[in-house]
Scaffold this motif. Sequence first.
Motif, mmCIF file in Angstrom:
data_model
loop_
_atom_site.group_PDB
_atom_site.id
_atom_site.type_symbol
_atom_site.label_atom_id
_atom_site.label_comp_id
_atom_site.label_asym_id
_atom_site.label_seq_id
_atom_site.Cartn_x
_atom_site.Cartn_y
_atom_site.Cartn_z
ATOM 1 N N ILE A 156 61.617 70.328 103.819
ATOM 2 C CA ILE A 156 61.266 70.259 105.229
ATOM 3 C C ILE A 156 60.766 68.844 105.511
ATOM 4 C CG2 ILE A 156 58.925 71.164 104.799
ATOM 5 C CD1 ILE A 156 59.110 72.420 107.620
ATOM 6 N N SER A 157 61.235 68.267 106.599
ATOM 7 C CA SER A 157 60.855 66.903 106.990
ATOM 8 C C SER A 157 60.409 66.901 108.440
ATOM 9 C CB SER A 157 62.033 65.931 106.825
ATOM 10 O OG SER A 157 62.473 65.870 105.488
ATOM 11 N N LEU A 389 58.354 56.302 99.603
ATOM 12 C CA LEU A 389 57.446 56.504 98.479
ATOM 13 C C LEU A 389 57.278 58.009 98.284
ATOM 14 C CD1 LEU A 389 55.574 55.157 96.380
ATOM 15 C CD2 LEU A 389 53.717 55.371 98.072
ATOM 16 N N THR A 390 57.597 58.510 97.091
ATOM 17 C CA THR A 390 57.588 59.949 96.834
ATOM 18 C C THR A 390 56.808 60.256 95.567
ATOM 19 O OG1 THR A 390 59.777 60.176 97.852
ATOM 20 C CG2 THR A 390 59.016 62.002 96.478
ATOM 21 N N ALA A 391 55.959 61.276 95.671
ATOM 22 C CA ALA A 391 55.236 61.783 94.505
ATOM 23 C C ALA A 391 55.915 63.075 94.040
ATOM 24 C CB ALA A 391 53.781 62.049 94.859
ATOM 25 N N ARG A 398 57.763 67.883 95.596
ATOM 26 C CA ARG A 398 57.972 66.511 96.054
ATOM 27 C C ARG A 398 57.312 66.312 97.412
ATOM 28 N NH1 ARG A 398 62.207 63.357 94.000
ATOM 29 N NH2 ARG A 398 63.248 64.300 92.200
ATOM 30 N N ILE A 399 56.509 65.282 97.522
ATOM 31 C CA ILE A 399 55.898 64.908 98.798
ATOM 32 C C ILE A 399 56.178 63.425 99.002
ATOM 33 C CG2 ILE A 399 53.783 64.767 100.154
ATOM 34 C CD1 ILE A 399 52.628 66.978 98.421
ATOM 35 N N GLY A 400 56.888 63.108 100.091
ATOM 36 C CA GLY A 400 57.290 61.729 100.299
ATOM 37 C C GLY A 400 57.141 61.256 101.731
ATOM 38 N N VAL A 401 57.012 59.960 101.900
ATOM 39 C CA VAL A 401 56.988 59.332 103.218
ATOM 40 C C VAL A 401 58.074 58.268 103.252
ATOM 41 C CG1 VAL A 401 54.566 59.779 103.715
ATOM 42 C CG2 VAL A 401 55.189 57.720 102.460
ATOM 43 N N THR A 402 58.715 58.126 104.401
ATOM 44 C CA THR A 402 59.796 57.155 104.563
ATOM 45 C C THR A 402 59.597 56.384 105.853
ATOM 46 O OG1 THR A 402 61.344 58.628 103.429
ATOM 47 C CG2 THR A 402 62.291 56.825 104.702
ATOM 48 N N ALA A 422 59.513 68.863 99.492
ATOM 49 C CA ALA A 422 60.634 69.567 98.887
ATOM 50 C C ALA A 422 60.153 70.276 97.614
ATOM 51 C CB ALA A 422 61.764 68.595 98.546
ATOM 52 N N LYS A 423 60.825 71.382 97.302
ATOM 53 C CA LYS A 423 60.467 72.156 96.110
ATOM 54 C C LYS A 423 61.728 72.739 95.507
ATOM 55 C CE LYS A 423 57.486 74.242 93.292
ATOM 56 N NZ LYS A 423 58.453 74.714 92.290
#
Length: 425
Positions: A156-157, A389-391, A398-402, A422-423
């Motif tokens: 989900i974004s 940047l994604t952790a 997954r938790i990311g920012v773009t 994301a999972k």
Amino acid sequence: GVYVWGFNRGAGTARFGAIAPNVTFDSVIIIDPKGTVTVRDLVTGAATVLPTDSVTVSGNTISVSVPANLLSSQGLKTAQFLANLWPRSGLVGNETISDFAPDNTDTRLVLDFPLPVEASAQTELVIDGASEHFNQVQGRLSARRDGDAQRYGGFISAGARFGDHGLGDSTIGDQDTSILSAGVDYAFTPNLVLGLALSADHADVDLASGGKLKVKSYSPAAYAAWNSGAFHLDGYAAYTTVDYDARRNLRIGGATLSATADPDGKAYTGAIGAGYRLGSGAFTFGPIADLVVTRVKVDGYVETNAQDFGSTLQSRDRDSVRLGLGVSGRYAMEKAWGVMVLTGKARAVQELADKRDIFRAAFSAQPDAPFDVRGPKTGVTYGAFDLGLTAVTKAGLRIGVTYAPRLDGDGLVDQSALLSIAKSF
């Protein structure tokens, strides 16, 4: 001399007999030799003398400012009024009339309506949205290739795109678009992933004339990825429904009026992307290419304006084929809790199809005189950049920012910021 304008507001009749059977009017504006201006309503019999500063003479041009209430409708809307001018050498007798202009007949009062050029923003926003959605899906598929070996996954974004102008000569000014996307996918083999997604966008845009355009769109989509060694191929197909809410400002003389409309539209998008990954270990990079094909359809509609100064637009299609060429890179940093991944992408994007929106329209007051409108050129080459940047935790979360700006020849066009989760399992 004396100048007289005759107006037909809907109750006009021919009052000159055989010498001018096609000149009809129900009110007149008279300028006498002393410069006195009188507005005479032949329906009510009222006569109003205007202030001396209401008339202006500049070279061979004479103009009069008349309060709108003195020329109220008698059946025709303001934009449909007819007019005629006849100069006279005196106030009495038809023999003092030198001519009935133009050509001994009435003409439309308004000759210069504002063109509905800003309607081109309707297709422009949908095309930009299609490119944005495919870019998000590519990010998801890239994550799938980066060591995500689980069969099932989802994402989900949410985020926003904002800027102060559109591409090229766009009529778009300040814009804010909220973006929401979600999807699920399944890895049939380690090399093949198929998924379904749904995107919802809500754009709020200021137009060059001072008007507004709001766009709500919903896009169900299917996507796929295949890779073999260092090579990968991404595919995407989407259908988009669009709901527009448009308000266009119309400058008529010294007044600003509004014309509104709420047409519907739809779009079909097909896209393909490819890349080749070089390097190994923590740092990889490589060339990328993508092609996004979109057809936007906007239903025909009639603008609403109380004085009938709006326009009628026929249904139309606009095709976009955007080719992007560039490079991407990835750097992974091992952590005790998982991996921190830094990604980057830079592309030059060129429009290969319709570089502008061209459509058929007519002024609502003149439906018998359709014409073509050429929107501004917005299909220009631009630069698109992504920095993410994604952790990634050891549990597969997954938790990311773009951050993704776009630039054209005039500088920064717009920029988007997205948060994605994301999972896989």
